[in-house]
Design a protein around this motif. Structure first.
Motif, PDB file in Angstrom:
ATOM      1  N   HIS A 161       0.835  -1.202   0.000  1.00 39.32           N
ATOM      2  CA  HIS A 161       0.000   0.000   0.000  1.00 39.32           C
ATOM      3  C   HIS A 161       0.868   1.249   0.000  1.00 39.32           C
ATOM      4  O   HIS A 161       1.482   1.570   1.016  1.00 39.32           O
ATOM      5  CB  HIS A 161      -0.901   0.010   1.239  1.00 39.32           C
ATOM      6  N   PRO A 162       0.963   1.982  -1.131  1.00 36.36           N
ATOM      7  CA  PRO A 162       1.685   3.249  -1.137  1.00 36.36           C
ATOM      8  C   PRO A 162       0.779   4.370  -0.603  1.00 36.36           C
ATOM      9  O   PRO A 162      -0.221   4.726  -1.230  1.00 36.36           O
ATOM     10  CB  PRO A 162       2.031   3.459  -2.612  1.00 36.36           C
ATOM     11  N   LEU A 163       1.135   4.944   0.571  1.00 31.87           N
ATOM     12  CA  LEU A 163       0.301   5.936   1.249  1.00 31.87           C
ATOM     13  C   LEU A 163       1.175   7.075   1.752  1.00 31.87           C
ATOM     14  O   LEU A 163       2.411   7.008   1.731  1.00 31.87           O
ATOM     15  CB  LEU A 163      -0.449   5.290   2.422  1.00 31.87           C
ATOM     16  N   ASP A 164       0.515   8.108   2.254  1.00 28.96           N
ATOM     17  CA  ASP A 164       1.226   9.204   2.918  1.00 28.96           C
ATOM     18  C   ASP A 164       1.144   9.018   4.428  1.00 28.96           C
ATOM     19  O   ASP A 164       0.171   8.449   4.961  1.00 28.96           O
ATOM     20  CB  ASP A 164       0.590  10.549   2.548  1.00 28.96           C
ATOM     21  N   ALA A 165       2.175   9.496   5.116  1.00 31.70           N
ATOM     22  CA  ALA A 165       2.169   9.433   6.572  1.00 31.70           C
ATOM     23  C   ALA A 165       0.955  10.199   7.099  1.00 31.70           C
ATOM     24  O   ALA A 165       0.571  11.229   6.547  1.00 31.70           O
ATOM     25  CB  ALA A 165       3.457  10.026   7.129  1.00 31.70           C
ATOM     26  N   GLY A 166       0.349   9.697   8.182  1.00 29.82           N
ATOM     27  CA  GLY A 166      -0.848  10.316   8.753  1.00 29.82           C
ATOM     28  C   GLY A 166      -2.136   9.694   8.257  1.00 29.82           C
ATOM     29  O   GLY A 166      -3.227  10.080   8.691  1.00 29.82           O
ATOM     30  N   ALA A 167      -1.992   8.695   7.328  1.00 31.29           N
ATOM     31  CA  ALA A 167      -3.201   8.011   6.844  1.00 31.29           C
ATOM     32  C   ALA A 167      -3.803   7.181   7.973  1.00 31.29           C
ATOM     33  O   ALA A 167      -3.144   6.885   8.973  1.00 31.29           O
ATOM     34  CB  ALA A 167      -2.868   7.128   5.654  1.00 31.29           C
ATOM     35  N   ALA A 168      -5.066   6.794   7.807  1.00 34.19           N
ATOM     36  CA  ALA A 168      -5.776   6.039   8.848  1.00 34.19           C
ATOM     37  C   ALA A 168      -5.021   4.776   9.204  1.00 34.19           C
ATOM     38  O   ALA A 168      -4.560   4.037   8.322  1.00 34.19           O
ATOM     39  CB  ALA A 168      -7.180   5.692   8.361  1.00 34.19           C
ATOM     40  N   ASN A 169      -4.859   4.563  10.512  1.00 29.86           N
ATOM     41  CA  ASN A 169      -4.184   3.381  11.085  1.00 29.86           C
ATOM     42  C   ASN A 169      -2.688   3.332  10.769  1.00 29.86           C
ATOM     43  O   ASN A 169      -2.034   2.340  11.104  1.00 29.86           O
ATOM     44  CB  ASN A 169      -4.830   2.076  10.598  1.00 29.86           C
ATOM     45  N   VAL A 205      15.514  -0.614  11.788  1.00 31.49           N
ATOM     46  CA  VAL A 205      14.516  -1.672  11.667  1.00 31.49           C
ATOM     47  C   VAL A 205      14.085  -2.031  13.086  1.00 31.49           C
ATOM     48  O   VAL A 205      14.881  -2.559  13.872  1.00 31.49           O
ATOM     49  CB  VAL A 205      15.097  -2.911  10.941  1.00 31.49           C
ATOM     50  N   GLN A 206      12.830  -1.716  13.431  1.00 33.52           N
ATOM     51  CA  GLN A 206      12.409  -1.814  14.824  1.00 33.52           C
ATOM     52  C   GLN A 206      11.019  -2.463  14.930  1.00 33.52           C
ATOM     53  O   GLN A 206      10.176  -2.312  14.041  1.00 33.52           O
ATOM     54  CB  GLN A 206      12.360  -0.409  15.463  1.00 33.52           C
ATOM     55  N   GLU A 207      10.832  -3.120  16.052  1.00 31.03           N
ATOM     56  CA  GLU A 207       9.512  -3.676  16.341  1.00 31.03           C
ATOM     57  C   GLU A 207       8.581  -2.560  16.833  1.00 31.03           C
ATOM     58  O   GLU A 207       9.036  -1.656  17.535  1.00 31.03           O
ATOM     59  CB  GLU A 207       9.622  -4.776  17.394  1.00 31.03           C
ATOM     60  N   SER A 208       7.318  -2.632  16.416  1.00 27.32           N
ATOM     61  CA  SER A 208       6.364  -1.569  16.773  1.00 27.32           C
ATOM     62  C   SER A 208       5.002  -2.174  17.157  1.00 27.32           C
ATOM     63  O   SER A 208       4.459  -3.004  16.414  1.00 27.32           O
ATOM     64  CB  SER A 208       6.187  -0.598  15.598  1.00 27.32           C
ATOM     65  N   ALA A 209       4.484  -1.710  18.281  1.00 28.94           N
ATOM     66  CA  ALA A 209       3.143  -2.151  18.708  1.00 28.94           C
ATOM     67  C   ALA A 209       2.072  -1.604  17.778  1.00 28.94           C
ATOM     68  O   ALA A 209       1.018  -2.233  17.583  1.00 28.94           O
ATOM     69  CB  ALA A 209       2.886  -1.695  20.146  1.00 28.94           C
ATOM     70  N   ASP A 210       2.312  -0.421  17.181  1.00 24.67           N
ATOM     71  CA  ASP A 210       1.335   0.165  16.266  1.00 24.67           C
ATOM     72  C   ASP A 210       1.155  -0.722  15.035  1.00 24.67           C
ATOM     73  O   ASP A 210       0.034  -0.891  14.524  1.00 24.67           O
ATOM     74  CB  ASP A 210       1.780   1.564  15.839  1.00 24.67           C
ATOM     75  N   VAL A 211       2.264  -1.276  14.537  1.00 21.19           N
ATOM     76  CA  VAL A 211       2.172  -2.162  13.377  1.00 21.19           C
ATOM     77  C   VAL A 211       1.459  -3.456  13.781  1.00 21.19           C
ATOM     78  O   VAL A 211       0.630  -3.992  13.028  1.00 21.19           O
ATOM     79  CB  VAL A 211       3.579  -2.454  12.809  1.00 21.19           C
ATOM     80  N   ALA A 212       1.791  -3.965  14.963  1.00 27.98           N
ATOM     81  CA  ALA A 212       1.137  -5.187  15.432  1.00 27.98           C
ATOM     82  C   ALA A 212      -0.369  -5.002  15.568  1.00 27.98           C
ATOM     83  O   ALA A 212      -1.142  -5.958  15.371  1.00 27.98           O
ATOM     84  CB  ALA A 212       1.753  -5.599  16.760  1.00 27.98           C
ATOM     85  N   VAL A 219       4.123  -4.946   8.027  1.00 28.08           N
ATOM     86  CA  VAL A 219       5.388  -4.193   7.967  1.00 28.08           C
ATOM     87  C   VAL A 219       5.088  -2.803   7.427  1.00 28.08           C
ATOM     88  O   VAL A 219       4.307  -2.651   6.473  1.00 28.08           O
ATOM     89  CB  VAL A 219       6.429  -4.905   7.071  1.00 28.08           C
ATOM     90  N   TRP A 220       5.721  -1.812   8.059  1.00 27.43           N
ATOM     91  CA  TRP A 220       5.618  -0.435   7.552  1.00 27.43           C
ATOM     92  C   TRP A 220       6.988   0.023   7.051  1.00 27.43           C
ATOM     93  O   TRP A 220       8.019  -0.240   7.675  1.00 27.43           O
ATOM     94  CB  TRP A 220       5.180   0.533   8.660  1.00 27.43           C
ATOM     95  N   VAL A 221       6.941   0.764   5.942  1.00 23.51           N
ATOM     96  CA  VAL A 221       8.147   1.458   5.465  1.00 23.51           C
ATOM     97  C   VAL A 221       7.809   2.938   5.498  1.00 23.51           C
ATOM     98  O   VAL A 221       6.867   3.392   4.821  1.00 23.51           O
ATOM     99  CB  VAL A 221       8.521   1.038   4.042  1.00 23.51           C
ATOM    100  N   ILE A 222       8.567   3.705   6.301  1.00 22.21           N
ATOM    101  CA  ILE A 222       8.339   5.147   6.405  1.00 22.21           C
ATOM    102  C   ILE A 222       9.498   5.840   5.726  1.00 22.21           C
ATOM    103  O   ILE A 222      10.659   5.693   6.129  1.00 22.21           O
ATOM    104  CB  ILE A 222       8.221   5.592   7.870  1.00 22.21           C
ATOM    105  N   LEU A 223       9.181   6.613   4.685  1.00 19.75           N
ATOM    106  CA  LEU A 223      10.229   7.259   3.861  1.00 19.75           C
ATOM    107  C   LEU A 223      10.331   8.739   4.194  1.00 19.75           C
ATOM    108  O   LEU A 223       9.364   9.494   4.018  1.00 19.75           O
ATOM    109  CB  LEU A 223       9.913   7.084   2.385  1.00 19.75           C
ATOM    110  N   VAL A 224      11.503   9.151   4.657  1.00 24.31           N
ATOM    111  CA  VAL A 224      11.778  10.572   4.907  1.00 24.31           C
ATOM    112  C   VAL A 224      12.592  11.129   3.733  1.00 24.31           C
ATOM    113  O   VAL A 224      12.460  12.306   3.388  1.00 24.31           O
ATOM    114  CB  VAL A 224      12.530  10.745   6.231  1.00 24.31           C
ATOM    115  N   THR A 225      13.418  10.293   3.150  1.00 24.97           N
ATOM    116  CA  THR A 225      14.211  10.661   1.953  1.00 24.97           C
ATOM    117  C   THR A 225      14.095   9.515   0.950  1.00 24.97           C
ATOM    118  O   THR A 225      13.735   8.386   1.323  1.00 24.97           O
ATOM    119  CB  THR A 225      15.691  10.858   2.306  1.00 24.97           C
ATOM    120  N   PRO A 226      14.385   9.757  -0.309  1.00 26.93           N
ATOM    121  CA  PRO A 226      14.356   8.660  -1.285  1.00 26.93           C
ATOM    122  C   PRO A 226      15.292   7.542  -0.848  1.00 26.93           C
ATOM    123  O   PRO A 226      16.441   7.797  -0.441  1.00 26.93           O
ATOM    124  CB  PRO A 226      14.833   9.323  -2.585  1.00 26.93           C
ATOM    125  N   PRO A 227      14.884   6.298  -0.873  1.00 28.61           N
ATOM    126  CA  PRO A 227      15.750   5.185  -0.461  1.00 28.61           C
ATOM    127  C   PRO A 227      17.057   5.179  -1.273  1.00 28.61           C
ATOM    128  O   PRO A 227      17.059   5.360  -2.485  1.00 28.61           O
ATOM    129  CB  PRO A 227      14.911   3.941  -0.765  1.00 28.61           C
TER     130      PRO A 227
END
Length: 229
Positions: A161-169, A205-212, A219-227
């Protein structure tokens, strides 16, 4: 010849013979030198022969010494070689010890090449069918879609799912300061494979309760700069 002028004493040679001629003629007496010089000559010859013999023997001795000298000069060679071999052996051991330290593969250099600390899981054990959320948090327009395409090319076959940060869930905008991979539950291997495919540091690369707690994404990928930038 009268007796007053004849210097030799009369003897049988002075007896007159018919015709008036003397029977013999006296010779002058021989000097001491004329008698001694043959002995001196013999002595000189003997001395010369003796000197020559001594010289020859001395020369032979020197030749013997000369012949022995190479052995003496060569004999330190093996010792020097042995010493050199010992030095070389010691140097080789030291170098070998240093080489072992320098040549042994360790996880840290490969992790540094990957961008940081060790990954929390084994990418080879990743679940490529997991659903992934790619969130653009300032990396540039369209970067989430591009990253999703790259993950599919890397072999991930689940939903992306390609989304913007702040999207639902999803993650809040500005929640991270560097490209980050978050995972929930037991998906450390899959998150490590995602980070490896995108060149993201293992430290991010970190474990997150929000992702769980997310209803579909593991799995979430959060992009601040182009990979890879």
């Amino acid at each position: 010849m009268t007796n007053s002028t004849y210097r030799y004493p009369p003897d049988e040679f002075d007896v007159a013979v018919p015709g008036g001629a003397p029977v013999g003629v006296h010779r002058a007496p021989r000097s001491g030198w004329s008698s001694a010089w043959p002995f001196l000559l013999v002595a000189l010859v003997c001395a010369g022969v003796a000197w020559g013999g001594i010289t020859l023997l001395s020369g032979g001795g020197n030749e013997g010494n000369s012949a022995a000298e190479p052995t003496a000069s060569v004999s330190p060679g093996p010792s020097a070689s042995a010493s050199g071999a010992a030095d070389g052996e010691g140097g080789g051991q030291n170098e070998g010890e240093g080489g072992e330290g320098g040549n042994e593969p360790s996880g840290e250099p490969s992790d540094a090449a990957g961008g940081g600390d060790a990954l929390p899981g084994d990418p080879a054990l990743a679940d490529l069918t997991v659903t992934i959320g790619v969130y653009n948090d300032g990396a540039g327009s369209g970067m989430a879609g591009t990253t999703a395409t790259n993950l599919q090319a890397a072999g991930f076959s689940g939903e992306i799912h390609p989304l913007d940060a702040g999207a639902a869930n999803g993650p809040a905008a500005g929640s991270v300061t560097a490209n980050t991979v978050l995972y929930g539950g037991d998906r450390a291997d899959t998150a490590s494979a995602v980070a490896d495919a995108l060149g993201i540091s293992g430290a991010n690369v970190q474990e997150s309760a929000d992702v769980a707690a997310h209803p579909t994404e593991g799995v979430w990928v959060i992009l601040v700069t182009p990979p890879g930038a």
